[in-house]
Write a protein that holds these residues in place. Structure first.
Motif, PDB file in Angstrom:
ATOM      1  N   TYR A 157     -13.781  -7.807   0.515  1.00 57.27           N
ATOM      2  CA  TYR A 157     -14.868  -8.276   1.734  1.00 57.27           C
ATOM      3  C   TYR A 157     -14.443  -7.310   3.014  1.00 57.27           C
ATOM      4  O   TYR A 157     -15.372  -7.247   3.902  1.00 57.27           O
ATOM      5  CB  TYR A 157     -14.528  -9.725   1.928  1.00 57.27           C
ATOM      6  CG  TYR A 157     -15.447 -10.453   0.669  1.00 57.27           C
ATOM      7  CD1 TYR A 157     -16.756 -10.224   0.674  1.00 57.27           C
ATOM      8  CD2 TYR A 157     -14.393 -11.475  -0.170  1.00 57.27           C
ATOM      9  CE1 TYR A 157     -17.452 -11.112  -0.321  1.00 57.27           C
ATOM     10  CE2 TYR A 157     -15.098 -11.759  -1.158  1.00 57.27           C
ATOM     11  CZ  TYR A 157     -16.549 -11.608  -1.377  1.00 57.27           C
ATOM     12  OH  TYR A 157     -17.258 -12.576  -2.224  1.00 57.27           O
ATOM     13  N   GLU A 158     -13.248  -6.739   3.178  1.00 55.62           N
ATOM     14  CA  GLU A 158     -13.078  -5.802   4.403  1.00 55.62           C
ATOM     15  C   GLU A 158     -14.031  -4.555   3.969  1.00 55.62           C
ATOM     16  O   GLU A 158     -14.647  -4.033   4.858  1.00 55.62           O
ATOM     17  CB  GLU A 158     -11.638  -5.256   4.404  1.00 55.62           C
ATOM     18  CG  GLU A 158     -10.911  -6.218   5.141  1.00 55.62           C
ATOM     19  CD  GLU A 158      -9.258  -5.836   4.770  1.00 55.62           C
ATOM     20  OE1 GLU A 158      -8.757  -4.721   4.799  1.00 55.62           O
ATOM     21  OE2 GLU A 158      -8.622  -7.021   4.963  1.00 55.62           O
ATOM     22  N   LEU A 159     -13.988  -4.150   2.561  1.00 51.03           N
ATOM     23  CA  LEU A 159     -14.846  -2.905   2.668  1.00 51.03           C
ATOM     24  C   LEU A 159     -16.565  -3.080   2.278  1.00 51.03           C
ATOM     25  O   LEU A 159     -17.524  -2.376   2.308  1.00 51.03           O
ATOM     26  CB  LEU A 159     -14.311  -2.103   1.150  1.00 51.03           C
ATOM     27  CG  LEU A 159     -12.851  -1.805   1.389  1.00 51.03           C
ATOM     28  CD1 LEU A 159     -12.403  -1.308   0.097  1.00 51.03           C
ATOM     29  CD2 LEU A 159     -12.633  -0.603   2.433  1.00 51.03           C
ATOM     30  N   PHE A 160     -16.998  -4.139   1.726  1.00 50.18           N
ATOM     31  CA  PHE A 160     -18.009  -4.560   1.136  1.00 50.18           C
ATOM     32  C   PHE A 160     -18.504  -6.053   1.561  1.00 50.18           C
ATOM     33  O   PHE A 160     -17.706  -6.992   1.293  1.00 50.18           O
ATOM     34  CB  PHE A 160     -18.497  -4.236  -0.292  1.00 50.18           C
ATOM     35  CG  PHE A 160     -18.128  -2.896  -0.790  1.00 50.18           C
ATOM     36  CD1 PHE A 160     -19.212  -1.963  -0.674  1.00 50.18           C
ATOM     37  CD2 PHE A 160     -16.750  -2.443  -1.338  1.00 50.18           C
ATOM     38  CE1 PHE A 160     -18.763  -0.499  -1.088  1.00 50.18           C
ATOM     39  CE2 PHE A 160     -16.657  -1.272  -1.761  1.00 50.18           C
ATOM     40  CZ  PHE A 160     -17.895  -0.467  -1.575  1.00 50.18           C
ATOM     41  N   GLU A 161     -19.438  -6.274   2.129  1.00 47.83           N
ATOM     42  CA  GLU A 161     -20.138  -7.422   2.482  1.00 47.83           C
ATOM     43  C   GLU A 161     -20.279  -8.484   1.413  1.00 47.83           C
ATOM     44  O   GLU A 161     -20.024  -9.751   1.392  1.00 47.83           O
ATOM     45  CB  GLU A 161     -21.488  -7.417   3.467  1.00 47.83           C
ATOM     46  CG  GLU A 161     -22.002  -8.554   4.162  1.00 47.83           C
ATOM     47  CD  GLU A 161     -23.194  -8.120   4.735  1.00 47.83           C
ATOM     48  OE1 GLU A 161     -24.302  -8.810   4.241  1.00 47.83           O
ATOM     49  OE2 GLU A 161     -23.206  -7.597   5.618  1.00 47.83           O
ATOM     50  N   SER A 162     -20.618  -7.899   0.128  1.00 47.15           N
ATOM     51  CA  SER A 162     -21.082  -8.902  -1.012  1.00 47.15           C
ATOM     52  C   SER A 162     -20.812  -7.832  -2.138  1.00 47.15           C
ATOM     53  O   SER A 162     -21.034  -6.581  -2.146  1.00 47.15           O
ATOM     54  CB  SER A 162     -22.527  -9.246  -0.665  1.00 47.15           C
ATOM     55  OG  SER A 162     -23.171  -8.007  -0.628  1.00 47.15           O
ATOM     56  N   ARG A 163     -21.201  -8.681  -3.506  1.00 44.65           N
ATOM     57  CA  ARG A 163     -21.476  -7.886  -4.508  1.00 44.65           C
ATOM     58  C   ARG A 163     -22.807  -6.844  -4.754  1.00 44.65           C
ATOM     59  O   ARG A 163     -22.399  -5.809  -5.234  1.00 44.65           O
ATOM     60  CB  ARG A 163     -21.238  -8.836  -5.876  1.00 44.65           C
ATOM     61  CG  ARG A 163     -21.629  -8.432  -6.953  1.00 44.65           C
ATOM     62  CD  ARG A 163     -21.853  -9.300  -8.100  1.00 44.65           C
ATOM     63  NE  ARG A 163     -22.957 -10.224  -7.972  1.00 44.65           N
ATOM     64  CZ  ARG A 163     -23.569 -10.872  -8.924  1.00 44.65           C
ATOM     65  NH1 ARG A 163     -23.064 -10.633 -10.144  1.00 44.65           N
ATOM     66  NH2 ARG A 163     -24.776 -11.596  -8.748  1.00 44.65           N
ATOM     67  N   SER A 164     -23.695  -7.372  -3.987  1.00 42.36           N
ATOM     68  CA  SER A 164     -24.800  -6.644  -3.892  1.00 42.36           C
ATOM     69  C   SER A 164     -24.615  -5.542  -3.164  1.00 42.36           C
ATOM     70  O   SER A 164     -25.093  -4.295  -3.392  1.00 42.36           O
ATOM     71  CB  SER A 164     -25.997  -7.629  -3.287  1.00 42.36           C
ATOM     72  OG  SER A 164     -27.087  -6.851  -3.083  1.00 42.36           O
ATOM     73  N   ALA A 165     -24.020  -5.456  -2.159  1.00 44.95           N
ATOM     74  CA  ALA A 165     -23.612  -4.428  -1.283  1.00 44.95           C
ATOM     75  C   ALA A 165     -22.684  -3.481  -1.696  1.00 44.95           C
ATOM     76  O   ALA A 165     -22.983  -1.911  -1.692  1.00 44.95           O
ATOM     77  CB  ALA A 165     -22.900  -4.837   0.010  1.00 44.95           C
ATOM     78  N   LEU A 166     -21.846  -3.725  -2.699  1.00 43.15           N
ATOM     79  CA  LEU A 166     -21.073  -2.792  -3.619  1.00 43.15           C
ATOM     80  C   LEU A 166     -21.643  -2.255  -4.829  1.00 43.15           C
ATOM     81  O   LEU A 166     -21.865  -0.919  -4.825  1.00 43.15           O
ATOM     82  CB  LEU A 166     -19.672  -3.357  -4.233  1.00 43.15           C
ATOM     83  CG  LEU A 166     -19.142  -2.878  -5.428  1.00 43.15           C
ATOM     84  CD1 LEU A 166     -18.516  -1.491  -4.631  1.00 43.15           C
ATOM     85  CD2 LEU A 166     -18.098  -3.750  -5.989  1.00 43.15           C
TER      86      LEU A 166
END
Lengths: 221, 228
Positions: B63-72
């Motif tokens: 969550y530090e790197l990506f806001e959500s699974r969708s963002a990843l």
């Protein structure tokens, strides 16, 4: 978003007024199921299928959450039901159109036309089948249905159409992939009204895949 | 299939890497992990727990790197698209016949997809399910690659076509080799072949994908041309 407004209006039209309606339980159930299919399509368009909650779908369908769970068990169940509804109407339409044709060019045209007619008439359900559904088999429900319903018809081009050899699994697979791609594109883009325009290109593409472009040009105008 | 941890996981200490390098390593592991997990379980089964388990990173790092699974997924998709675009552009600019350039582009794209296991499903299966932004990226990429394919098909020399193929350029029915709709269908056919191979756990042959892409130009006859 004209499409979503039309869908919302359709749901409202299907809604049964409170009180004594004189409808049988089966009729009430059919209305609720239909509204839930359309509501799922609406939610998938507006929020995305993954994000769309059961609460939101039930609210769009103007039914309670309890009703959704009683009828389908979960959101995935609504999707399965909607896909079955779409495919269930597709099979007899393709069969009828195929049987009416004289020779494989007519049967192919009739089969593809039946698909496009069904997609245009049930675009929201078609969108669920061709765009939102996704299995790990590499095919979604729409592609699976078309492979099952049109595969034999496609292969008859190789057998009856004078092409050397018969349709291998690969040819069938890529022909289905080619047919489904522009249908899914138009459904995803909300351009389902003009999906019928695809017919000549689909015919040309399928015949060319099996029998070469010369044969395709003989039959596609 | 098991969700094997990413092999490039860093040792806990003493690796001598800067924070930026560590971050880049973690991002890449997460991108590889979402490709693998989506291929194994579909997007709907690719939970954050499974992705971080496969990547070997903590939930807080995720969550530090990506806001959500969708963002990843968007980040993974963007990275893969860039690699494919680069491969296609390089093949298009290479010397040789149109046929050779098409083969080169297909081979280069298959190499990218093979290099990132599971990427086929993420690119062509999962993205339309991951919300409007991912669906938009998918549709834009397909339109872009269709356009490139149309240009490529239009540039093929007559010798690249089957002996019985239609006259070059256009046809009586108005279906031209450069037709947008036919190029899109050919791309759909090519993707179907690639996905079909991927779900069977094998790498597709460049030749079979090329044959799918060439349908609007030359057709394909299993008994008279090199078949599968």
């Amino acid at each position: 978003m004209i499409v979503t407004e039309e869908t919302a209006a359709e749901i409202e039209r299907l809604t049964i007024p409170e009180g004594r309606t004189g409808l049988s339980p089966e009729q009430v159930r059919a209305s609720q199921e239909r509204r839930l299919y359309l509501a799922l399509a609406l939610a998938a368009r507006n929020e995305g299928y993954e994000v769309a909650s059961v609460e939101k779908i039930a609210a769009y369908a103007l039914v309670s959450k309890t009703t959704l769970y009683q009828l389908f068990g979960c959101k995935e169940g609504v999707l399965r039901g909607a896909v079955e509804e779409f495919v269930g109407g597709l099979a007899p339409a393709i069969e009828a159109a195929s049987e009416e044709g004289h020779g494989w060019p007519d049967r192919l045209r009739g089969g593809l036309e039946a698909v496009l007619d069904r997609v245009a008439a049930e675009s929201e359900l078609a969108r669920l089948a061709f765009v939102e559904d996704r299995s790990l088999t590499g095919l979604n429900a729409g592609e699976t249905a078309l492979e099952a319903l049109l595969g034999t018809l496609f292969d008859s081009i190789a057998v009856d159409g004078g092409a050397a050899g018969t349709g291998a699994g690969l040819i069938r697979r890529l022909a289905i992939g080619g047919v489904c791609a522009p249908i899914a594109d138009r459904l995803a883009a909300g351009r389902d009204a003009d999906v019928g325009d695809l017919l000549p290109s689909l015919q040309y593409f399928v015949i060319t895949a099996y029998a070469g472009p010369d044969r395709a040009l003989e039959f596609v105008t | 299939m098991s969700e094997a941890p990413e092999p490039d996981k860093l040792p806990r200490a003493g690796h001598g890497l800067s924070p930026d390098q560590v971050r880049a390593n973690q991002e890449q592991r997460l991108i590889s992990a979402i490709c693998r997990v989506v291929a194994e379980r579909g997007y709907r089964g690719a939970s954050v727990s499974r992705i971080i388990g496969s990547a070997g990173v903590s939930r807080s790092t995720f969550y530090e790197l990506f806001e959500s699974r969708s963002a990843l997924l968007l980040a993974a998709r963007a990275r893969l698209e860039r690699r494919l675009d680069t491969a296609i552009e390089a093949a298009a600019a290479a010397a040789g016949s149109g046929d050779e350039r098409l083969h080169g582009a297909v081979s280069a794209c298959l190499a990218v997809l093979t290099d990132e296991p599971g990427s086929t499903e993420l690119l062509f299966g999962a993205s339309r399910l991951a919300g409007p932004e991912a669906a938009g990226m998918h549709d834009e990429a397909m339109a872009r690659w269709s356009l490139q394919l149309r240009r490529c098909l239009a540039g093929l020399e007559p010798k690249d076509r089957a002996p019985d193929a239609a006259a070059p350029g256009a046809s009586r029915s108005g279906h031209a080799r450069g037709d947008d709709q036919l190029a899109r269908m050919a791309l759909g056919a090519g993707v179907a072949v690639v996905r079909g191979a991927a779900v069977r756990g094998r790498r597709p042959e460049a030749d079979e994908v090329v044959r799918a892409l060439l349908i609007p130009v030359a057709g394909y006859r299993p008994s008279t041309r090199a078949g599968p």
